[in-house]
Design an enzyme around this catalytic site. Sequence first.
Site, PDB file in Angstrom:
ATOM      1  N   ASN A  15      63.516  11.878  29.057  1.00 55.09           N
ATOM      2  CA  ASN A  15      63.707  12.937  29.854  1.00 55.09           C
ATOM      3  C   ASN A  15      62.650  13.861  30.177  1.00 55.09           C
ATOM      4  O   ASN A  15      62.046  14.733  29.598  1.00 55.09           O
ATOM      5  CB  ASN A  15      64.997  13.851  29.368  1.00 55.09           C
ATOM      6  CG  ASN A  15      65.389  14.830  30.811  1.00 55.09           C
ATOM      7  OD1 ASN A  15      64.625  14.818  31.418  1.00 55.09           O
ATOM      8  ND2 ASN A  15      66.485  15.362  30.291  1.00 55.09           N
ATOM      9  N   ARG A  75      65.413   9.332  32.875  1.00 55.41           N
ATOM     10  CA  ARG A  75      66.287  10.176  33.531  1.00 55.41           C
ATOM     11  C   ARG A  75      65.499  10.585  34.816  1.00 55.41           C
ATOM     12  O   ARG A  75      64.347  10.941  34.801  1.00 55.41           O
ATOM     13  CB  ARG A  75      66.635  11.669  33.022  1.00 55.41           C
ATOM     14  CG  ARG A  75      67.247  12.593  33.927  1.00 55.41           C
ATOM     15  CD  ARG A  75      67.633  13.866  33.504  1.00 55.41           C
ATOM     16  NE  ARG A  75      68.241  14.574  34.372  1.00 55.41           N
ATOM     17  CZ  ARG A  75      67.991  15.878  34.481  1.00 55.41           C
ATOM     18  NH1 ARG A  75      67.103  16.406  33.530  1.00 55.41           N
ATOM     19  NH2 ARG A  75      68.769  16.734  35.310  1.00 55.41           N
ATOM     20  N   HIS A 132      73.307  16.215  38.249  1.00 59.09           N
ATOM     21  CA  HIS A 132      74.199  16.091  36.966  1.00 59.09           C
ATOM     22  C   HIS A 132      74.956  14.935  37.132  1.00 59.09           C
ATOM     23  O   HIS A 132      75.860  15.000  36.315  1.00 59.09           O
ATOM     24  CB  HIS A 132      75.042  17.354  36.742  1.00 59.09           C
ATOM     25  CG  HIS A 132      74.049  18.709  36.388  1.00 59.09           C
ATOM     26  ND1 HIS A 132      74.660  20.029  36.999  1.00 59.09           N
ATOM     27  CD2 HIS A 132      72.915  18.957  35.890  1.00 59.09           C
ATOM     28  CE1 HIS A 132      73.692  20.715  36.549  1.00 59.09           C
ATOM     29  NE2 HIS A 132      72.897  20.317  35.785  1.00 59.09           N
ATOM     30  N   HIS A 139      80.385  21.427  35.147  1.00 64.11           N
ATOM     31  CA  HIS A 139      79.268  21.191  34.153  1.00 64.11           C
ATOM     32  C   HIS A 139      78.667  22.552  34.312  1.00 64.11           C
ATOM     33  O   HIS A 139      78.035  22.945  35.165  1.00 64.11           O
ATOM     34  CB  HIS A 139      78.298  20.105  34.529  1.00 64.11           C
ATOM     35  CG  HIS A 139      77.035  20.035  33.882  1.00 64.11           C
ATOM     36  ND1 HIS A 139      76.772  18.961  33.009  1.00 64.11           N
ATOM     37  CD2 HIS A 139      76.077  20.743  33.797  1.00 64.11           C
ATOM     38  CE1 HIS A 139      75.703  18.990  32.413  1.00 64.11           C
ATOM     39  NE2 HIS A 139      75.095  20.265  32.907  1.00 64.11           N
ATOM     40  N   ASN A 164      72.907  25.831  31.946  1.00 70.51           N
ATOM     41  CA  ASN A 164      71.908  26.851  32.465  1.00 70.51           C
ATOM     42  C   ASN A 164      71.799  26.303  34.032  1.00 70.51           C
ATOM     43  O   ASN A 164      72.220  27.425  35.172  1.00 70.51           O
ATOM     44  CB  ASN A 164      70.400  26.626  31.695  1.00 70.51           C
ATOM     45  CG  ASN A 164      69.706  28.073  32.327  1.00 70.51           C
ATOM     46  OD1 ASN A 164      70.201  29.037  32.360  1.00 70.51           O
ATOM     47  ND2 ASN A 164      68.429  27.943  32.258  1.00 70.51           N
ATOM     48  N   ARG A 221      69.884  30.593  39.285  1.00 71.84           N
ATOM     49  CA  ARG A 221      69.805  30.322  40.718  1.00 71.84           C
ATOM     50  C   ARG A 221      71.086  30.922  41.093  1.00 71.84           C
ATOM     51  O   ARG A 221      72.188  30.959  40.524  1.00 71.84           O
ATOM     52  CB  ARG A 221      70.227  28.739  40.832  1.00 71.84           C
ATOM     53  CG  ARG A 221      68.984  27.803  40.298  1.00 71.84           C
ATOM     54  CD  ARG A 221      69.176  26.458  40.820  1.00 71.84           C
ATOM     55  NE  ARG A 221      68.071  25.583  40.016  1.00 71.84           N
ATOM     56  CZ  ARG A 221      68.499  24.695  39.106  1.00 71.84           C
ATOM     57  NH1 ARG A 221      69.790  24.212  39.042  1.00 71.84           N
ATOM     58  NH2 ARG A 221      67.577  23.992  38.420  1.00 71.84           N
ATOM     59  N   GLY A 243      76.556  23.749  28.012  1.00 66.74           N
ATOM     60  CA  GLY A 243      76.538  24.728  27.084  1.00 66.74           C
ATOM     61  C   GLY A 243      77.502  25.963  27.159  1.00 66.74           C
ATOM     62  O   GLY A 243      78.159  26.141  26.336  1.00 66.74           O
ATOM     63  N   GLU A 256      81.297  24.180  27.175  1.00 64.77           N
ATOM     64  CA  GLU A 256      81.616  23.672  25.827  1.00 64.77           C
ATOM     65  C   GLU A 256      81.892  24.845  24.718  1.00 64.77           C
ATOM     66  O   GLU A 256      82.575  24.667  23.979  1.00 64.77           O
ATOM     67  CB  GLU A 256      80.652  22.475  25.260  1.00 64.77           C
ATOM     68  CG  GLU A 256      80.707  21.304  26.056  1.00 64.77           C
ATOM     69  CD  GLU A 256      79.477  20.436  25.678  1.00 64.77           C
ATOM     70  OE1 GLU A 256      78.842  20.666  24.575  1.00 64.77           O
ATOM     71  OE2 GLU A 256      78.939  19.834  26.600  1.00 64.77           O
ATOM     72  N   ASN A 257      80.974  25.862  25.171  1.00 64.09           N
ATOM     73  CA  ASN A 257      81.315  26.990  23.985  1.00 64.09           C
ATOM     74  C   ASN A 257      81.978  28.403  24.287  1.00 64.09           C
ATOM     75  O   ASN A 257      82.193  29.080  23.516  1.00 64.09           O
ATOM     76  CB  ASN A 257      79.817  27.169  23.326  1.00 64.09           C
ATOM     77  CG  ASN A 257      79.157  26.115  22.824  1.00 64.09           C
ATOM     78  OD1 ASN A 257      79.547  25.644  21.874  1.00 64.09           O
ATOM     79  ND2 ASN A 257      78.194  25.520  23.601  1.00 64.09           N
ATOM     80  N   GLU A 271      74.492  13.182  28.232  1.00 57.75           N
ATOM     81  CA  GLU A 271      73.727  12.446  29.096  1.00 57.75           C
ATOM     82  C   GLU A 271      72.837  11.467  28.375  1.00 57.75           C
ATOM     83  O   GLU A 271      72.512  10.188  29.137  1.00 57.75           O
ATOM     84  CB  GLU A 271      73.062  13.568  29.936  1.00 57.75           C
ATOM     85  CG  GLU A 271      73.751  14.297  30.948  1.00 57.75           C
ATOM     86  CD  GLU A 271      73.165  15.681  31.467  1.00 57.75           C
ATOM     87  OE1 GLU A 271      72.832  16.472  30.751  1.00 57.75           O
ATOM     88  OE2 GLU A 271      72.599  15.692  32.500  1.00 57.75           O
TER      89      GLU A 271
HETATM   90  P1  ADP Z   1      70.856  23.042  30.435  1.00 59.62           P
HETATM   91  O1  ADP Z   1      70.889  21.524  29.940  1.00 59.62           O
HETATM   92  O2  ADP Z   1      71.043  23.438  31.727  1.00 59.62           O
HETATM   93  O3  ADP Z   1      69.344  23.680  29.831  1.00 59.62           O
HETATM   94  P2  ADP Z   1      72.856  23.634  28.452  1.00 59.62           P
HETATM   95  O4  ADP Z   1      73.975  22.744  28.685  1.00 59.62           O
HETATM   96  O5  ADP Z   1      72.000  23.252  27.134  1.00 59.62           O
HETATM   97  O6  ADP Z   1      71.899  23.865  29.684  1.00 59.62           O
HETATM   98  O7  ADP Z   1      73.447  25.147  28.440  1.00 59.62           O
HETATM   99  C1  ADP Z   1      72.758  26.260  27.956  1.00 59.62           C
HETATM  100  C2  ADP Z   1      73.497  27.444  28.308  1.00 59.62           C
HETATM  101  O8  ADP Z   1      74.577  27.427  27.481  1.00 59.62           O
HETATM  102  C3  ADP Z   1      72.731  28.764  27.504  1.00 59.62           C
HETATM  103  O9  ADP Z   1      71.883  29.411  28.610  1.00 59.62           O
HETATM  104  C4  ADP Z   1      73.925  29.491  27.355  1.00 59.62           C
HETATM  105  O10 ADP Z   1      74.272  30.538  28.336  1.00 59.62           O
HETATM  106  C5  ADP Z   1      75.223  28.600  27.069  1.00 59.62           C
HETATM  107  N1  ADP Z   1      75.556  28.766  25.554  1.00 59.62           N
HETATM  108  C6  ADP Z   1      75.065  27.928  24.674  1.00 59.62           C
HETATM  109  N2  ADP Z   1      75.758  28.102  23.575  1.00 59.62           N
HETATM  110  C7  ADP Z   1      76.808  28.919  23.796  1.00 59.62           C
HETATM  111  C8  ADP Z   1      77.780  29.694  23.291  1.00 59.62           C
HETATM  112  N3  ADP Z   1      77.920  29.437  21.709  1.00 59.62           N
HETATM  113  N4  ADP Z   1      78.440  30.417  23.864  1.00 59.62           N
HETATM  114  C9  ADP Z   1      78.438  30.982  25.012  1.00 59.62           C
HETATM  115  N5  ADP Z   1      77.484  30.143  25.795  1.00 59.62           N
HETATM  116  C10 ADP Z   1      76.511  29.360  25.191  1.00 59.62           C
END
Ligand code: ADP
Length: 429
Positions: free
Chosen positions: A22, A107, A196, A224, A227, A257, A346, A349-350, A400
Amino acid sequence: MTTTPTKEGSAAVQARRVLVLNSGSSSVKYQLLDMNDRSRLAIGLVERIGEETSRLLHTPLTGGDAETRERTGRIADHAAALKAAAEELAADGLGLDSPELAAIGHRVVHGGLRFTRPTVITDEVLTEIERLVPVAPLHNPANITGIRTAQALRPDLPQVAVFDTAFHTTMPEYAARYAIDVETADAHRIRRYGFHGTSHAYVSRKAAELLGRTPEEVNVIVLHLGNGASASAVAAGRCVETSMGLTPLEGLVMGTRSGDIDPAVTFHLKRVAGMSTDEIDVLLNKKSGLLGLCGDNDMREIRRRIDEGDERAALAFDIYVHRLKKYIGAYSAVLGRVDAVVFTAGVGENSAPVREAAIAGLEELGLVVDAGLNAVRSGEPRLISPNYARVAVAVVPTDEELEIADQTFALVGRAESAGQEVPVGEVDN
Ligand code: ADP
């Protein structure tokens, strides 16, 4: 399945490893997978390429404890980055010269209308990816550099492009077209492509699995939320609508964004604020979204500030969630019947608070979240709606790289030989 000739020319080792690359403008992420069991052999990242502070992080996953090795100091360009990654892999006995390597999966962000599925990269395919640079000026050049670098390293190996846009090429014309003058739009290839796609494809399929159904049997809304963030409406396994457009700027509120905005804001910024096109581009892509609203783009930090009573952070959160709700409602209408709303990436999921707030008040749409299930932390696909809910709400971790590896390996297996051309769609774009 492929059998790669050894240097001596005799077919010997079954090649069942795939390297996934990637390549971003200043970074390269890589993963080496063993397709026998789809496990990771190693993962790594080279960042800040071209700067004095370049850094490589490499984690072999073949032993017991995964220990990350770090290299610091200037890594001049993508070629040097890939070479450094190859050295790290070789140190673990996973060198890229191994006959076990079946293919490299790349990718590629923008495949336009032409690339509707993963494609073995030939000279002609690379020329087409180059032709798409005007619609993906930030992404495709880095992807092309990554491909060329990998080709130089292993010219004998099939290289496969897996496109972020491919999953969305099934969108009907009425969803993909902007309501602007058709000649102007077509002359400049202006339409909604979506991004995505690899994640939306993987997650919607996994969601069907979680429901014990086939993808063809279910309608799913995928959120999805990383960030970058995007929503998609997937009907019977096919994408019918997605929130990103010509570029990844459209749609949801993201880390940096703006997402949807009245296009006249840009004229206003130009005419009244005297900003240049480039400045507006930077404002909307890099200084807006959660960051622009409250100074932070990490949801963890925003939640911490909200807990301390910070009103700007609370407003940013509310704007973010309000946009999500609008898309859930809109996509419910687009799909007619929804079987699941699925959170991934991110934030998705969290962040239990984001999931709870996005679904709150949507009971009329059959959507309810169970607070106890929502609070559970897990890396597994899971339902967070109660049993009685009409529509499932789920969390499905995205992957991915695994999807790229799967698609690459399936294609190489089918094509049987390096460099063989596969169908790349009918519409010339
Ligand atoms: P990308 O691949 O677009 O860079 P990710 O899917 O890795 O992004 O997501 C990153 C974002 O996920 C972080 O900027 C943060 O806002 C969020 N994130 C990561 N871990 C947590 C968590 N434990 N709780 C809340 N938000 C989280």
